[in-house]
Design a protein around this motif. Structure first.
Motif, PDB file in Angstrom:
ATOM      1  N   UNK A  38       0.867  -1.173   0.000  1.00  0.00           N
ATOM      2  CA  UNK A  38       0.000   0.000   0.000  1.00  0.00           C
ATOM      3  C   UNK A  38       0.911   1.233   0.000  1.00  0.00           C
ATOM      4  N   UNK A  39       0.804   2.033  -1.045  1.00  0.00           N
ATOM      5  CA  UNK A  39       1.697   3.174  -1.202  1.00  0.00           C
ATOM      6  C   UNK A  39       1.103   4.472  -0.672  1.00  0.00           C
ATOM      7  N   UNK A  40      -0.182   4.504  -0.403  1.00  0.00           N
ATOM      8  CA  UNK A  40      -0.808   5.679   0.209  1.00  0.00           C
ATOM      9  C   UNK A  40      -0.747   6.941  -0.625  1.00  0.00           C
ATOM     10  N   UNK A  41      -0.812   6.814  -1.945  1.00  0.00           N
ATOM     11  CA  UNK A  41      -0.784   7.995  -2.805  1.00  0.00           C
ATOM     12  C   UNK A  41       0.590   8.621  -2.940  1.00  0.00           C
ATOM     13  N   UNK A  42       1.621   7.858  -2.619  1.00  0.00           N
ATOM     14  CA  UNK A  42       2.999   8.368  -2.655  1.00  0.00           C
ATOM     15  C   UNK A  42       3.384   8.870  -4.041  1.00  0.00           C
ATOM     16  N   UNK A  43       3.050   8.117  -5.075  1.00  0.00           N
ATOM     17  CA  UNK A  43       3.471   8.494  -6.420  1.00  0.00           C
ATOM     18  C   UNK A  43       2.877   9.842  -6.848  1.00  0.00           C
ATOM     19  N   UNK A  44       1.612  10.046  -6.563  1.00  0.00           N
ATOM     20  CA  UNK A  44       0.973  11.318  -6.921  1.00  0.00           C
ATOM     21  C   UNK A  44       1.546  12.474  -6.098  1.00  0.00           C
ATOM     22  N   UNK A  63       3.606  11.183   4.008  1.00  0.00           N
ATOM     23  CA  UNK A  63       4.409   9.989   4.312  1.00  0.00           C
ATOM     24  C   UNK A  63       4.340   9.638   5.797  1.00  0.00           C
ATOM     25  N   UNK A  64       4.459  10.637   6.646  1.00  0.00           N
ATOM     26  CA  UNK A  64       4.375  10.393   8.091  1.00  0.00           C
ATOM     27  C   UNK A  64       3.038   9.759   8.468  1.00  0.00           C
ATOM     28  N   UNK A  65       1.972  10.306   7.913  1.00  0.00           N
ATOM     29  CA  UNK A  65       0.625   9.805   8.203  1.00  0.00           C
ATOM     30  C   UNK A  65       0.447   8.380   7.687  1.00  0.00           C
ATOM     31  N   UNK A  69      -0.109   4.940   9.853  1.00  0.00           N
ATOM     32  CA  UNK A  69      -1.297   4.101   9.640  1.00  0.00           C
ATOM     33  C   UNK A  69      -0.901   2.656   9.338  1.00  0.00           C
ATOM     34  N   UNK A  70       0.129   2.476   8.527  1.00  0.00           N
ATOM     35  CA  UNK A  70       0.584   1.122   8.189  1.00  0.00           C
ATOM     36  C   UNK A  70       1.148   0.425   9.423  1.00  0.00           C
ATOM     37  N   UNK A  84      12.695   7.613   1.851  1.00  0.00           N
ATOM     38  CA  UNK A  84      12.204   8.882   1.298  1.00  0.00           C
ATOM     39  C   UNK A  84      11.903   9.878   2.417  1.00  0.00           C
ATOM     40  N   UNK A  85      11.240   9.400   3.466  1.00  0.00           N
ATOM     41  CA  UNK A  85      10.942  10.281   4.598  1.00  0.00           C
ATOM     42  C   UNK A  85      12.240  10.749   5.247  1.00  0.00           C
TER      43      UNK A  85
END
Length: 144
Positions: A38-44, A63-65, A69-70, A84-85
């Motif tokens: 689950x990337x959480x919208x990282x690419x966008x 990213x923190x959020x 959550x993960x 990345x973070x």
């Protein structure tokens, strides 16, 4: 001839079962098509940051959020997200936080160990050298 007809009928029956099984497998595969991570919208968010660098804080917050959550859901964080973070923290001047994220990336993804170890080592050597340089500058001393 009866012998031949029986075998042809048997083959047709087997072919029908095979076709039905293949169709079922394809439909099931499509119905459960989930990403491995689950990337959480990282690419966008990353693309948005490339287009508008002033949105880097939004990427960091996202990213923190997502990582929180993960972690709370006890799911594995996608490869590269901790790194990345960490890089975002480093850009913000938060070296200790960056090192902590690089350590998490290294622990979760052993294939990144060499790169993460190198980055951590470089940052730690910089932070050991920095206090002496900062003290000299604070005292008005010029370094050559």
């Amino acid at each position: 001839m009866k012998y031949f007809d029986k075998h042809v009928q048997g083959l047709r029956s087997a072919a029908r079962y095979a076709a039905a099984g293949a169709a079922l497998a394809l439909m099931t595969g499509c119905a459960t098509n989930q990403n491995l991570y689950e990337w959480g919208g990282y690419d966008a968010a990353l693309y948005s940051t490339y287009k508008s660098p002033e949105t880097v804080v939004e990427l960091q917050t996202k990213l923190e959020t997502h990582i929180a959550a993960m972690t709370q859901a006890k799911q594995k964080v996608a490869p590269g997200l901790y790194a990345e973070l960490g890089s975002l923290y480093l850009q913000a001047g938060k070296t200790d936080e960056a090192i902590a994220q690089y350590n998490k990336e290294r622990e979760l993804w052993p294939e990144s160990r060499t790169l993460m170890d190198s980055m951590i080592k470089t940052l730690e050597s910089r932070s050991k050298a920095t206090p002496a340089t900062s003290d000299k500058k604070a005292n008005g001393e010029v370094t050559s």
